[in-house]
Design a protein around this motif. Sequence first.
Motif, short mmCIF file in Angstrom:
data_model
loop_
_atom_site.label_atom_id
_atom_site.label_comp_id
_atom_site.label_asym_id
_atom_site.label_seq_id
_atom_site.Cartn_x
_atom_site.Cartn_y
_atom_site.Cartn_z
N GLY A 7 0.98 -1.10 0.09
CA GLY A 7 0.05 0.02 -0.10
C GLY A 7 0.77 1.46 0.00
N ASP B 11 -3.83 -8.33 -1.83
CA ASP B 11 -2.71 -7.36 -1.40
C ASP B 11 -2.38 -6.55 -2.80
OD1 ASP B 11 -2.89 -7.83 0.86
OD2 ASP B 11 -0.94 -8.90 1.20
N SER B 14 -5.30 -4.63 -4.22
CA SER B 14 -5.61 -3.36 -3.41
C SER B 14 -4.47 -2.34 -3.77
CB SER B 14 -5.93 -3.60 -2.02
OG SER B 14 -4.53 -4.08 -1.40
N LEU B 67 -9.05 0.70 1.39
CA LEU B 67 -7.95 -0.20 0.89
C LEU B 67 -6.64 -0.45 1.69
CD1 LEU B 67 -8.58 0.22 -2.89
CD2 LEU B 67 -9.23 -1.81 -1.75
N ARG B 73 -10.39 -3.58 4.10
CA ARG B 73 -10.27 -3.71 2.82
C ARG B 73 -11.36 -4.32 2.15
NH1 ARG B 73 -4.51 -6.54 1.81
NH2 ARG B 73 -4.11 -4.35 2.33
N GLY B 76 -13.11 -1.47 1.14
CA GLY B 76 -12.57 -0.97 0.00
C GLY B 76 -12.99 -1.25 -1.48
N PHE B 77 -12.87 -2.60 -1.38
CA PHE B 77 -13.20 -3.39 -2.66
C PHE B 77 -14.52 -3.17 -3.17
CE2 PHE B 77 -9.42 -6.57 -1.90
CZ PHE B 77 -8.63 -5.95 -2.66
N SER B 80 -14.69 0.06 -4.42
CA SER B 80 -13.90 0.17 -5.69
C SER B 80 -14.74 -0.53 -6.69
CB SER B 80 -12.81 -0.46 -5.55
OG SER B 80 -11.89 -0.27 -4.76
N GLY B 131 -10.91 -9.19 -5.98
CA GLY B 131 -10.48 -8.75 -4.73
C GLY B 131 -11.53 -9.14 -3.56
N THR B 135 -11.37 -11.59 -0.69
CA THR B 135 -11.48 -10.92 0.92
C THR B 135 -12.51 -11.73 1.50
OG1 THR B 135 -10.71 -8.89 -0.23
CG2 THR B 135 -11.25 -8.95 2.22
#
Lengths: 104, 152
Positions: A7, B11, B14, B67, B73, B76-77, B80, B131, B135
């Motif tokens: 990141g 990973d 993201s 993310l 996360r 975040g996905f 996204s 993703g 996850t």
Amino acid sequence: MKKYFLGIIAVLLAVCFSAFNSIKEKPKLTDPYWFQISNQYTPGHAVKQADAAFIQQSLTAPLGTGCTASTYDCVAGFDATQVNSSNQLKDNSQVPSSVPRLKN
Amino acid sequence: MKTVKKTIVPDIISALFILLFVYTAITKLIEHESFIAVLSQSPLIGINATILSWVLPILEIFTAMLLFIPTMRKWGFASSLILMLIFTGYITYMISFARHLPCSCGGVISAMTWPEHLIFNIFFTALACIGLRLTFRNKLFIAIGRNSRTPV
């Protein structure tokens, strides 16, 4: 810390790329000339001089009149090279550089 | 090997999204004036150009932050995926009805043609799906592992 590694790399790369992007010389943005279009022209086609009434020159497009649908040009933007000193289209073969408002 | 894949792939995905969103958000903010100008020329956005010119980069940065934090996360996905679906829908509209207009996207992405941009967006939408799926699978795997643990 390990789980944030990718990141952090991504953020650093993004900042670097956008920094390079901003260094690049860009041509000065000139404000388009906005015209109210009468008659029915679909976007991407030349507009006759008589069918384009000058509204204003500005960076953002004006609202125009009766621009509430989605088929024909309603407000169209032209570059300075397409407009004469009296704020009219130079001739009948000018294609709008943008058509932000449409009508039916 | 499978477990390594399951942890590394989300990973990498993201990180790619963080790169994409941070880059485009910064570019949109740096070139804010021209971003508003291009947005205002779109028949779909027009009047809301100024509001959107702030909302879009803020949403992109917020998604990148989600993310970045491993526990957030999956959100975040999800974010996204929603953003990519909206962008892809917008591009499909532009290709169909306003192909002559410039793209309001940030940085080098604006150099793409509309069809190229559509392919690019479909690729990233698929990545967001992968993703999100991975996850959720990982969470399920951990949950099953914990429940099946027997006291020694």
